[in-house]
Design a protein around this motif. Structure first.
Motif, PDB file in Angstrom:
ATOM      1  N   GLU A   1      30.268  -0.903   2.412  1.00  0.00           N
ATOM      2  CA  GLU A   1      29.313  -0.658   1.337  1.00  0.00           C
ATOM      3  C   GLU A   1      29.290  -1.802   0.313  1.00  0.00           C
ATOM      4  N   LEU A   2      30.255  -2.705   0.430  1.00  0.00           N
ATOM      5  CA  LEU A   2      30.286  -3.909  -0.395  1.00  0.00           C
ATOM      6  C   LEU A   2      29.966  -5.102   0.498  1.00  0.00           C
ATOM      7  N   GLY A   3      29.729  -6.259  -0.114  1.00  0.00           N
ATOM      8  CA  GLY A   3      29.486  -7.435   0.697  1.00  0.00           C
ATOM      9  C   GLY A   3      28.606  -8.456   0.018  1.00  0.00           C
ATOM     10  N   VAL A   4      28.240  -9.483   0.768  1.00  0.00           N
ATOM     11  CA  VAL A   4      27.513 -10.635   0.242  1.00  0.00           C
ATOM     12  C   VAL A   4      26.016 -10.351   0.205  1.00  0.00           C
ATOM     13  N   GLY A   5      25.374 -10.731  -0.915  1.00  0.00           N
ATOM     14  CA  GLY A   5      23.937 -10.541  -1.060  1.00  0.00           C
ATOM     15  C   GLY A   5      23.541  -9.075  -1.034  1.00  0.00           C
ATOM     16  N   ARG A   6      22.253  -8.824  -1.173  1.00  0.00           N
ATOM     17  CA  ARG A   6      21.729  -7.471  -1.064  1.00  0.00           C
ATOM     18  C   ARG A   6      20.380  -7.511  -0.354  1.00  0.00           C
ATOM     19  N   GLN A   7      20.018  -6.398   0.266  1.00  0.00           N
ATOM     20  CA  GLN A   7      18.695  -6.235   0.857  1.00  0.00           C
ATOM     21  C   GLN A   7      18.188  -4.852   0.491  1.00  0.00           C
ATOM     22  N   GLY A   8      16.875  -4.701   0.500  1.00  0.00           N
ATOM     23  CA  GLY A   8      16.299  -3.410   0.160  1.00  0.00           C
ATOM     24  C   GLY A   8      14.802  -3.440   0.352  1.00  0.00           C
ATOM     25  N   THR A   9      14.138  -2.372  -0.050  1.00  0.00           N
ATOM     26  CA  THR A   9      12.694  -2.276   0.125  1.00  0.00           C
ATOM     27  C   THR A   9      12.012  -2.003  -1.206  1.00  0.00           C
ATOM     28  N   LEU A  10      10.759  -2.416  -1.289  1.00  0.00           N
ATOM     29  CA  LEU A  10       9.925  -2.099  -2.442  1.00  0.00           C
ATOM     30  C   LEU A  10       9.282  -0.734  -2.240  1.00  0.00           C
ATOM     31  N   PRO A  11       8.935  -0.042  -3.312  1.00  0.00           N
ATOM     32  CA  PRO A  11       8.294   1.270  -3.167  1.00  0.00           C
ATOM     33  C   PRO A  11       6.997   1.207  -2.369  1.00  0.00           C
ATOM     34  N   VAL A  12       6.246   0.120  -2.566  1.00  0.00           N
ATOM     35  CA  VAL A  12       4.989  -0.070  -1.823  1.00  0.00           C
ATOM     36  C   VAL A  12       4.881  -1.538  -1.426  1.00  0.00           C
ATOM     37  N   GLU A  13       4.144  -1.791  -0.368  1.00  0.00           N
ATOM     38  CA  GLU A  13       3.915  -3.170   0.062  1.00  0.00           C
ATOM     39  C   GLU A  13       3.083  -3.914  -0.982  1.00  0.00           C
ATOM     40  N   THR A  14       3.410  -5.170  -1.199  1.00  0.00           N
ATOM     41  CA  THR A  14       2.689  -5.970  -2.180  1.00  0.00           C
ATOM     42  C   THR A  14       2.646  -7.416  -1.722  1.00  0.00           C
ATOM     43  N   SER A  15       1.817  -8.228  -2.357  1.00  0.00           N
ATOM     44  CA  SER A  15       1.762  -9.638  -1.989  1.00  0.00           C
ATOM     45  C   SER A  15       2.912 -10.386  -2.673  1.00  0.00           C
ATOM     46  N   LEU A  16       3.265 -11.513  -2.103  1.00  0.00           N
ATOM     47  CA  LEU A  16       4.335 -12.327  -2.670  1.00  0.00           C
ATOM     48  C   LEU A  16       3.989 -12.754  -4.096  1.00  0.00           C
ATOM     49  N   LEU A  17       2.737 -13.079  -4.328  1.00  0.00           N
ATOM     50  CA  LEU A  17       2.308 -13.510  -5.662  1.00  0.00           C
ATOM     51  C   LEU A  17       2.429 -12.374  -6.675  1.00  0.00           C
ATOM     52  N   GLU A  18       2.011 -11.179  -6.300  1.00  0.00           N
ATOM     53  CA  GLU A  18       2.124 -10.026  -7.202  1.00  0.00           C
ATOM     54  C   GLU A  18       3.593  -9.708  -7.480  1.00  0.00           C
ATOM     55  N   PHE A  19       4.401  -9.819  -6.444  1.00  0.00           N
ATOM     56  CA  PHE A  19       5.825  -9.556  -6.615  1.00  0.00           C
ATOM     57  C   PHE A  19       6.471 -10.596  -7.529  1.00  0.00           C
ATOM     58  N   ALA A  20       6.031 -11.844  -7.436  1.00  0.00           N
ATOM     59  CA  ALA A  20       6.564 -12.894  -8.296  1.00  0.00           C
ATOM     60  C   ALA A  20       6.359 -12.541  -9.770  1.00  0.00           C
ATOM     61  N   GLN A  21       5.201 -11.989 -10.100  1.00  0.00           N
ATOM     62  CA  GLN A  21       4.936 -11.590 -11.476  1.00  0.00           C
ATOM     63  C   GLN A  21       5.850 -10.449 -11.902  1.00  0.00           C
ATOM     64  N   LEU A  22       6.079  -9.515 -10.996  1.00  0.00           N
ATOM     65  CA  LEU A  22       6.997  -8.405 -11.279  1.00  0.00           C
ATOM     66  C   LEU A  22       8.399  -8.928 -11.584  1.00  0.00           C
ATOM     67  N   VAL A  23       8.862  -9.884 -10.782  1.00  0.00           N
ATOM     68  CA  VAL A  23      10.200 -10.450 -10.972  1.00  0.00           C
ATOM     69  C   VAL A  23      10.295 -11.194 -12.296  1.00  0.00           C
ATOM     70  N   LYS A  24       9.269 -11.958 -12.640  1.00  0.00           N
ATOM     71  CA  LYS A  24       9.272 -12.672 -13.920  1.00  0.00           C
ATOM     72  C   LYS A  24       9.369 -11.699 -15.091  1.00  0.00           C
TER      73      LYS A  24
END
Length: 264
Positions: A136-159
């Protein structure tokens, strides 16, 4: 004001980020000072610079918890002619101890990558490379978004989540993403495991030019938020954890610290 020992703080830090999670090449743990040193003030920071060390001395910290180790590699001499030498000379002269959890904190259950994944809204979060002893521990993380989105839209969310104005992007802005990986700092070596896990995008602190080309080849989006932005928030978070655990002392995240890279 009541004081506690460095050993007590170290015990707590190692319960949060067990040093067995650190990479073999890393330099973690108590790097400068004595476990018996009594402290009434603790400062956290991402990196020990001359300015940050000056704040620790001025505000009379007894212990500095820095994410990036100093020293990182073996040194043959310590003089004030080098950055590392000057910083450690000043801290030692003020009897300030230095502790670094570094990659152990990256991989901890409440460490940087976990908190980063949560901040950007991932669900079903799990390690990208599980620890052999504790999956349950380890390097990095992975997961999913609630809904599919474009990389550009996601970039704004991250900012918005990280409170930054700019980020670098490799890959098509129109790429649709749902599963992605997270790796704070210079985690470009996780690109291949992220691709093998079926991630369509990878949020990272920084990556070299040729890794951007490799990501493009693999059809993955690469979002580079900056080394500082991908990790500094976690040291503020850790300061809060330390203050809650040890209310009898003063704890703060270095206010003199800033990202050395500017967009002009």
């Amino acid at each position: 004001m009541p004081m506690l020992t460095v050993a007590q703080v170290v015990d707590f830090l190692e319960s949060v980020a067990p040093l067995r999670l650190a990479e073999d090449w890393d330099n973690v743990g108590l790097l400068v000072g004595s476990l018996e040193r009594r402290v009434r003030k603790i400062m956290t920071c991402l990196t020990l610079t001359e300015r940050v060390a000056g704040e620790a001395v001025e505000r009379e910290a007894g212990l500095v918890v820095t994410h990036h180790p100093l020293p990182f590699r073996p040194q043959r001499r310590w003089t004030t002619e080098t950055l590392a030498g000057k910083v450690l000379w000043d801290l030692a002269a003020a009897r300030i101890c230095v502790y670094s959890p570094h990659t152990a904190f990256d991989s901890a259950s409440r460490g940087i990558n976990q908190v980063l994944a949560e901040k950007i809204g991932l669900q079903d979060i799990r390690p990208l490379i599980p620890n052999a002893e504790t999956p349950e521990l380890g390097v990095g993380r992975q997961g999913t978004l609630p809904v599919e989105t474009s990389l550009l839209e996601f970039a704004q969310l991250v900012k918005n989540a990280l409170g930054i104005k700019y980020t670098r992007l490799a890959g098509s802005p129109r790429t649709q993403i749902r599963r992605l990986a997270v790796g704070c700092g210079a985690a470009e070596d996780l690109l291949e495991p992220a691709a093998e896990a079926g991630c369509q995008a990878f949020v990272i602190g920084e990556a070299r030019f040729h890794k951007c080309i490799e990501a493009e080849f693999r059809g993955m989006g690469l979002l580079m938020v900056g080394h500082y932005a991908s990790e500094r928030f976690a040291m503020e978070h850790l300061a809060g954890m330390l203050q809650e655990q040890f209310p009898q002392v003063e704890v703060w995240a270095a206010s003199a610290e800033a990202d050395p890279i500017r967009w002009v």
